[in-house]
Design an enzyme around this catalytic site. Sequence first.
Site, PDB file in Angstrom:
ATOM      1  N   ASP A   1      10.333   4.958  33.167  1.00  0.00           N
ATOM      2  CA  ASP A   1      10.106   3.407  33.445  1.00  0.00           C
ATOM      3  C   ASP A   1      11.433   2.775  33.815  1.00  0.00           C
ATOM      4  OD1 ASP A   1       7.479   4.133  32.632  1.00  0.00           O
ATOM      5  OD2 ASP A   1       7.607   2.876  30.791  1.00  0.00           O
TER       6      ASP A   1
ATOM      7  N   ALA B   1       9.188  10.435  27.111  1.00  0.00           N
ATOM      8  CA  ALA B   1       8.718  11.286  28.222  1.00  0.00           C
ATOM      9  C   ALA B   1       9.713  11.877  29.301  1.00  0.00           C
ATOM     10  CB  ALA B   1       7.709  10.342  28.900  1.00  0.00           C
TER      11      ALA B   1
ATOM     12  N   ARG C   1     -17.576   3.910  54.861  1.00  0.00           N
ATOM     13  CA  ARG C   1     -18.485   3.611  55.778  1.00  0.00           C
ATOM     14  C   ARG C   1     -18.285   2.134  56.280  1.00  0.00           C
ATOM     15  NH1 ARG C   1     -24.300   5.836  54.371  1.00  0.00           N
ATOM     16  NH2 ARG C   1     -24.662   4.583  56.519  1.00  0.00           N
TER      17      ARG C   1
ATOM     18  N   ASN D   1       6.691  11.639  33.232  1.00  0.00           N
ATOM     19  CA  ASN D   1       6.832  13.162  32.954  1.00  0.00           C
ATOM     20  C   ASN D   1       7.323  14.055  34.190  1.00  0.00           C
ATOM     21  OD1 ASN D   1       5.813  14.181  30.179  1.00  0.00           O
ATOM     22  ND2 ASN D   1       4.746  12.309  30.599  1.00  0.00           N
TER      23      ASN D   1
ATOM     24  N   CYS E   1       1.150   4.982  26.008  1.00  0.00           N
ATOM     25  CA  CYS E   1      -0.081   4.634  26.617  1.00  0.00           C
ATOM     26  C   CYS E   1      -1.314   4.925  25.485  1.00  0.00           C
ATOM     27  CB  CYS E   1      -0.638   5.439  27.706  1.00  0.00           C
ATOM     28  SG  CYS E   1       0.550   5.418  29.120  1.00  0.00           S
TER      29      CYS E   1
ATOM     30  N   TYR F   1     -22.120  16.540  45.155  1.00  0.00           N
ATOM     31  CA  TYR F   1     -23.010  15.847  45.013  1.00  0.00           C
ATOM     32  C   TYR F   1     -24.173  16.445  44.266  1.00  0.00           C
ATOM     33  CZ  TYR F   1     -27.830  14.071  45.665  1.00  0.00           C
ATOM     34  OH  TYR F   1     -29.203  13.934  45.550  1.00  0.00           O
TER      35      TYR F   1
ATOM     36  N   GLU G   1      18.267   9.074  21.033  1.00  0.00           N
ATOM     37  CA  GLU G   1      16.871   8.227  20.835  1.00  0.00           C
ATOM     38  C   GLU G   1      17.091   7.353  19.806  1.00  0.00           C
ATOM     39  OE1 GLU G   1      13.904   6.103  20.781  1.00  0.00           O
ATOM     40  OE2 GLU G   1      14.205   7.591  22.384  1.00  0.00           O
TER      41      GLU G   1
END
Length: 462
Positions: A294, A18, A453, A316, A52, A437, A42
Site C-alpha cells: 500500500d 502482506a 453488445r 501479496n 480486508c 452457460y 513490525e
Amino acid sequence: MSAGERVRERLVVIGGDAAGMSAASQARRLRGPDELEIVAFERGHFSSYSACGIPYWVGGDVEDRDQLVARSPEEHRERGIDLRMRTEVVEIDVTGRRVRARAVDGAGEYWTSYDKLVIATGARPVRPELPGIDAAGVHGVQTLDDGQALLDSLRAATGRRAVVVGAGYIGVEMAEALIRRGYEVTVVNRGAEPMSTLDPDMGCLVREAMTGLGITMVDDAEVTKVVTGGDGRVRAVATRDAEYPADVVVLGIGVRPETSLARAAGLPVGAFGGLLTDLSMRVRGHEDIWAGGDCVEVLDLVSGRERHIALGTHANKHGRIIGTNVGGGYATFPGVVGTAVSKVCDLEIARTGLREKDARRAGLQYVTVTVETTGRARYYPGAAPMTVKMLAERDSGRLLGVQIVGREGAAKRVDIAAVALTAGLTVEQVTSLDLGYAPPFSPVWDPIQVASRKAAGAVRNA
C-alpha cells in the site's frame, strides 16, 4: 575468507504484513540462512494478517481475531526470519545502508545495517485535522490493532449510536458491520453518492441499498468537528448544518501511502504520495531497495498513468516479486486495471478499469452504456437483478471500464472484464468470448456480454 566462500548478505524488511512478509518468505525459500540473513521490523502486535477481513470480524462474520492471521511471528521465526515485533523503524540512512529502530513499548534506539532493503510500510487512514478528532471513541480501521481498539470501544460505549465518516469501501463495509452489531448508524459523506470509485449513477444504487438497511445517509456534507463530552469521549459529529449523536465514530475516508520514512530518506514518491518503483518493484534509482504494498504507486494499464490502490491482492503479489528478485531470480509486476469488489449485505458491488471522470482525465473519447439484466436465466429460481455499466473508447471500441451492482453472482463477474481489460480487448471481442452457460449460473448472454453488445453498437453509431 576462503576461495569460493559466499558472503552472507542481510535483508532488512520494514513492515510485517502482506508485502513485507511475502517478500521475506519468498526470499527465504530461494536463499537459505547461510546465504541470507533476514531481519524484519513490525511496530504492531500482529504479522501477516488480512486487513480486508477486519469489517467482517467487527460485524461478527469472523468470530476470532486470530482467524485473520495467516502466519504468526513465531511461525516466521521458525522459518529463519528474525521478525522483531513492536519495533518501529524511525529512520532510513540510504548512504550508510542502515535503518534506525526503537521498541514501541520501551526505550533506546539502535542501528541495523542492510545489504538489501524492502520498504512495506503500508498505508494510514486519512485523519483530517479537526477539533476533537483524537477523542476517545474515534477510530480509523487499517490494522488488526485498530480493529481490536474499535471492538473494545464498542463494548465500552454506553449508547448504540455510530457515525461513519466517509462512504468509500471501508466506510460502507463498516456501516454494515455496525448495523449487524445492533447500532443505529449514520454515514456522513462528502460526495453526492456513496462509493466514489463508481460513477454517481451507479453509486446511487448503493445508497438505496444502504438506506434500505436502515442506515441514515447524509450526502454532500463535510464534517467540521467531533463534539466531545466532559469525559473527553466523543458525543457527536458536527457538519456545517447539523450535529449527529455518536457513541462511537469510524473514519472511512480512505487511506494514504505511509511514506514519511521514505520521503525523509530522499526516495522518490509520486503524485499520490506513494513510492515509485520499476517493474521489478525496485525503488527507482536505488539498486538494492525495493518497495511494495500500500506504500507504492502502480501503473494503470488502461490509462497508462500511475495511481495508488491499497489492496491485499497487490501487496501479496508485490511481496512475491520482490522476494524472487532479492533471492536471485527475476520477476516483474506489469500493473493493474483497478479491480475491486465489495458488498452491502446481499448487494454486491464491483468495478474495474476507468470511471467516466478517469477517462476524461486521460483525454479519452468514450461511449457509455448501462444495462439491466439478471445473473441467471430469468425463469430460473433465484434470478436477481443486476446493473452493468460499461465504458468503451469511441473510435477503437477498446474496453475501458465496467461497473456492476447487483445481487448474488454480480461481483465476481467483474473478473471477466478485468481479464479483457488486461488483454486490451475491444467490446466486440468481449461479445464473442466463449463463456460458460447454464440456467442456474447465467442467461444465454452473460451480463457482461449483454453490456458489450450494447457498447459495440454505441461505438458503431458514435
